[in-house]
Write an enzyme that holds these catalytic residues in place. Structure first.
Site, PDB file in Angstrom:
ATOM      1  N   ARG A   1       0.838  -1.210   0.000  1.00  0.00           N
ATOM      2  CA  ARG A   1       0.000   0.000   0.000  1.00  0.00           C
ATOM      3  C   ARG A   1       0.877   1.265   0.000  1.00  0.00           C
ATOM      4  O   ARG A   1       0.938   1.999  -0.976  1.00  0.00           O
ATOM      5  CB  ARG A   1      -0.943  -0.036   1.219  1.00  0.00           C
ATOM      6  N   ASP A   2       1.604   1.513   1.087  1.00  0.00           N
ATOM      7  CA  ASP A   2       2.375   2.762   1.190  1.00  0.00           C
ATOM      8  C   ASP A   2       3.475   2.774   0.134  1.00  0.00           C
ATOM      9  O   ASP A   2       3.784   3.806  -0.455  1.00  0.00           O
ATOM     10  CB  ASP A   2       2.979   2.865   2.594  1.00  0.00           C
TER      11      ASP A   2
ATOM     12  N   HIS B   1       8.783   6.828   8.549  1.00  0.00           N
ATOM     13  CA  HIS B   1       9.451   6.905   7.242  1.00  0.00           C
ATOM     14  C   HIS B   1      10.920   7.186   7.551  1.00  0.00           C
ATOM     15  O   HIS B   1      11.256   7.704   8.621  1.00  0.00           O
ATOM     16  CB  HIS B   1       8.802   7.983   6.374  1.00  0.00           C
TER      17      HIS B   1
ATOM     18  N   CYS C   1       4.263   9.395   0.602  1.00  0.00           N
ATOM     19  CA  CYS C   1       2.893   9.803   0.341  1.00  0.00           C
ATOM     20  C   CYS C   1       2.903  10.791  -0.813  1.00  0.00           C
ATOM     21  O   CYS C   1       3.623  11.782  -0.761  1.00  0.00           O
ATOM     22  CB  CYS C   1       2.285  10.433   1.586  1.00  0.00           C
TER      23      CYS C   1
ATOM     24  N   ASN D   1       9.430   4.277   3.524  1.00  0.00           N
ATOM     25  CA  ASN D   1       9.203   3.797   4.887  1.00  0.00           C
ATOM     26  C   ASN D   1      10.463   3.152   5.428  1.00  0.00           C
ATOM     27  O   ASN D   1      11.346   2.753   4.660  1.00  0.00           O
ATOM     28  CB  ASN D   1       8.116   2.711   4.886  1.00  0.00           C
TER      29      ASN D   1
HETATM   30  P1  HMG Z   1     -12.501  14.512  -3.481  1.00  0.00           P
HETATM   31  O1  HMG Z   1     -12.062  14.761  -4.861  1.00  0.00           O
HETATM   32  O2  HMG Z   1     -12.666  15.682  -2.569  1.00  0.00           O
HETATM   33  O3  HMG Z   1     -13.824  13.619  -3.357  1.00  0.00           O
HETATM   34  O4  HMG Z   1     -11.474  13.486  -2.831  1.00  0.00           O
HETATM   35  P2  HMG Z   1     -15.179  13.600  -4.093  1.00  0.00           P
HETATM   36  O5  HMG Z   1     -16.151  13.041  -3.091  1.00  0.00           O
HETATM   37  O6  HMG Z   1     -15.464  14.927  -4.743  1.00  0.00           O
HETATM   38  O7  HMG Z   1     -14.925  12.486  -5.213  1.00  0.00           O
HETATM   39  C1  HMG Z   1     -14.157  12.719  -6.376  1.00  0.00           C
HETATM   40  C2  HMG Z   1     -14.281  11.512  -7.282  1.00  0.00           C
HETATM   41  O8  HMG Z   1     -13.684  10.368  -6.661  1.00  0.00           O
HETATM   42  C3  HMG Z   1     -15.720  11.112  -7.551  1.00  0.00           C
HETATM   43  O9  HMG Z   1     -15.731  10.488  -8.817  1.00  0.00           O
HETATM   44  C4  HMG Z   1     -15.985  10.082  -6.491  1.00  0.00           C
HETATM   45  O10 HMG Z   1     -17.017   9.187  -6.837  1.00  0.00           O
HETATM   46  C5  HMG Z   1     -14.669   9.349  -6.420  1.00  0.00           C
HETATM   47  P3  HMG Z   1     -16.367  11.240 -10.100  1.00  0.00           P
HETATM   48  O11 HMG Z   1     -17.771  11.557  -9.716  1.00  0.00           O
HETATM   49  O12 HMG Z   1     -15.533  12.482 -10.294  1.00  0.00           O
HETATM   50  O13 HMG Z   1     -16.210  10.232 -11.201  1.00  0.00           O
HETATM   51  N1  HMG Z   1     -14.406   8.795  -5.092  1.00  0.00           N
HETATM   52  C6  HMG Z   1     -14.019   7.531  -4.886  1.00  0.00           C
HETATM   53  N2  HMG Z   1     -13.814   6.511  -5.742  1.00  0.00           N
HETATM   54  C7  HMG Z   1     -13.423   5.329  -5.190  1.00  0.00           C
HETATM   55  N3  HMG Z   1     -13.215   5.151  -3.862  1.00  0.00           N
HETATM   56  C8  HMG Z   1     -13.421   6.171  -2.996  1.00  0.00           C
HETATM   57  C9  HMG Z   1     -13.834   7.411  -3.513  1.00  0.00           C
HETATM   58  N4  HMG Z   1     -14.105   8.587  -2.938  1.00  0.00           N
HETATM   59  C10 HMG Z   1     -14.468   9.426  -3.920  1.00  0.00           C
HETATM   60  N5  HMG Z   1     -13.195   5.972  -1.705  1.00  0.00           N
HETATM   61  C11 HMG Z   1     -10.895  11.712  -1.317  1.00  0.00           C
HETATM   62  C12 HMG Z   1     -11.583  13.051  -1.482  1.00  0.00           C
HETATM   63  C13 HMG Z   1     -10.781  11.446   0.169  1.00  0.00           C
HETATM   64  C14 HMG Z   1     -11.742  10.638  -1.984  1.00  0.00           C
HETATM   65  C15 HMG Z   1      -9.486  11.780  -1.999  1.00  0.00           C
HETATM   66  O14 HMG Z   1      -8.836  12.920  -1.536  1.00  0.00           O
HETATM   67  C16 HMG Z   1      -8.644  10.589  -1.752  1.00  0.00           C
HETATM   68  O15 HMG Z   1      -8.959   9.479  -2.169  1.00  0.00           O
HETATM   69  N6  HMG Z   1      -7.486  10.774  -1.056  1.00  0.00           N
HETATM   70  C17 HMG Z   1      -6.589   9.692  -0.707  1.00  0.00           C
HETATM   71  C18 HMG Z   1      -5.165  10.146  -0.772  1.00  0.00           C
HETATM   72  C19 HMG Z   1      -4.263   9.021  -0.329  1.00  0.00           C
HETATM   73  O16 HMG Z   1      -4.558   7.857  -0.532  1.00  0.00           O
HETATM   74  N7  HMG Z   1      -3.124   9.385   0.264  1.00  0.00           N
HETATM   75  C20 HMG Z   1      -2.151   8.419   0.712  1.00  0.00           C
HETATM   76  C21 HMG Z   1      -2.598   7.611   1.882  1.00  0.00           C
HETATM   77  S1  HMG Z   1      -2.306   8.403   3.449  1.00  0.00           S
HETATM   78  C22 HMG Z   1      -0.626   8.063   3.764  1.00  0.00           C
HETATM   79  O17 HMG Z   1       0.088   7.607   2.902  1.00  0.00           O
HETATM   80  C23 HMG Z   1      -0.103   8.305   5.142  1.00  0.00           C
HETATM   81  C24 HMG Z   1       0.147   6.993   5.929  1.00  0.00           C
HETATM   82  O18 HMG Z   1       1.059   6.158   5.255  1.00  0.00           O
HETATM   83  C25 HMG Z   1       0.697   7.327   7.322  1.00  0.00           C
HETATM   84  C26 HMG Z   1       1.911   8.275   7.302  1.00  0.00           C
HETATM   85  O19 HMG Z   1       2.897   7.995   6.597  1.00  0.00           O
HETATM   86  O20 HMG Z   1       1.830   9.282   8.011  1.00  0.00           O
HETATM   87  C27 HMG Z   1      -1.178   6.218   6.124  1.00  0.00           C
HETATM   88 MG    MG Z   2       3.211   6.295   5.311  1.00  0.00          MG
END
Ligand code: HMG
Ligand code: MG
Length: 303
Positions: free
Chosen positions: A13-14, A207, A238, A247
């Site tokens: 995933r990450d 990380h 990220c 990581n």
């Molecule tokens: P948005 O654009 O504000 O959301 O994104 P929306 O509700 O306007 O949706 C936009 C489009 O995405 C729409 O499609 C939705 O249907 C679709 P359209 O109508 O344009 O065709 N959609 C989805 N599709 C599938 N699955 C879903 C989903 N949600 C909406 N769940 C949102 C808001 C939260 C969805 C977006 O910002 C997002 O997905 N962000 C994720 C970013 C991410 O994954 N970042 C990395 C993970 S966090 C990390 O790495 C940190 C960690 O490792 C810990 C650390 O290191 O600190 C965990």
């Molecule tokens: Mg991370």
């Protein structure tokens, strides 16, 4: 130190969310299979996030039913839409995520911190009602440093961690998203957390951008933390956190733990094999220190 630790392998995933290229589904499955064969029994497999935001993991729903049996798998879920996808596939372990910093939350999930906690409340309520045997991890990113706001006061991280427990998560993984923390900060945050949250349910997610991750693990371990996240070959980062490096490499964590007398179920040789395979696919050299050492001892250049 003789108590075992739980290692959460976040490479699929990450690691893969941060690669420029999306690797094919079959290759992801082979990577996960090799991790399983190496003894990784707790694997964060993918994310049910928006494919527009993280195209690398757009195949999450196809991947899930094909995962090799054995390990406990979890997936990242950002909102009710992601939860719907997870429930449809019968996912029993999800991870919700927010951050200690307002700016990072906005960049990462397009929500304010408050909105993200509201989204998490809705996800947890829905998941608990549909999946009574479901298990939920919460992440607090930017726990020490935010790429946009700089240093984060421990009080802010503690407040968000407490809120996640109040909302009903089973565990919180405290994330050094950009890999900036040093042991003295880990010590002070851990000691402060002790007063307000159940410590056996705290994980650290370091990380290794600046090479401080193992020192941070060592400090946390001495303070009683027993859950650590890491990523095979040190993949990771990220896409919404500029400057975030990979990581902590699982190889380095396992080397450090075994040599310190802390058992794990992971076989270092088989883990190195899993990492070699995924690195070959990505066209990258070994970055885990333990793997580089092994390669240079065998006369093979890590580059
Ligand atoms: P948005 O654009 O504000 O959301 O994104 P929306 O509700 O306007 O949706 C936009 C489009 O995405 C729409 O499609 C939705 O249907 C679709 P359209 O109508 O344009 O065709 N959609 C989805 N599709 C599938 N699955 C879903 C989903 N949600 C909406 N769940 C949102 C808001 C939260 C969805 C977006 O910002 C997002 O997905 N962000 C994720 C970013 C991410 O994954 N970042 C990395 C993970 S966090 C990390 O790495 C940190 C960690 O490792 C810990 C650390 O290191 O600190 C965990
Ligand atoms: Mg991370």
């Amino acid at each position: 130190m003789s108590d075992g630790v739980r290692i959460v392998e976040v490479g699929p995933r990450d690691g893969l969310q941060n690669e420029r290229i999306a690797i094919p589904l079959e290759a992801k499955l082979r990577f996960i299979q090799s991790l399983r064969d190496a003894g990784c029994d707790d694997i964060e497999a993918t994310s049910f996030v928006s494919p527009k935001w993280v195209p690398q993991l757009a195949d999450a729903a196809s991947l899930w039913p094909l995962l090799p049996a054995g390990p406990d798998y979890s997936v990242l879920v950002p909102n009710l839409k992601g939860l719907e996808r997870a429930i449809e596939l019968g996912v029993k372990r999800i991870a919700v995520f927010t951050a200690a910093s307002e700016s990072f939350t906005l960049k990462n999930i397009n929500m304010t911190l408050e909105q993200s906690l509201e989204a998490i409340r809705n996800v947890i309520e829905e998941y608990r009602s549909t999946t009574p045997d479901g298990w939920i991890r919460g992440y607090v990113s930017t726990a020490f440093e935010c790429p946009f706001e700089g240093s984060i006061a421990p009080e802010r991280t503690i407040e968000v961690t407490r809120k996640l427990f109040d909302l009903g998560v089973d565990e919180v993984s405290v994330g050094d998203t950009v890999g900036a923390a040093v042991p003295v900060e880990v010590k002070s945050l851990t000691k402060m957390l002790e007063d307000s949250v159940p410590m056996e349910q705290i994980a650290y997610h370091f990380h290794d951008t600046r090479g401080t991750a193992i020192a941070n693990v060592s400090t946390a371990l001495e303070l009683g933390i027993r859950i650590f996240d890491s990523s095979a070959a040190g993949l990771g980062g990220c896409p919404y956190a500029p400057g975030a490096g990979g990581n902590l490499a699982t190889e380095d964590l396992v080397y450090f733990l075994h040599r310190s007398g802390v058992p794990t179920r992971i076989d270092p040789d088989r883990l190195a094999q899993a990492s070699r395979e995924v690195l070959a696919l990505l066209g990258r050299p070994a970055s885990a220190k333990a793997q580089q050492a092994q390669l240079s001892a065998s006369g093979t250049s890590p580059r």
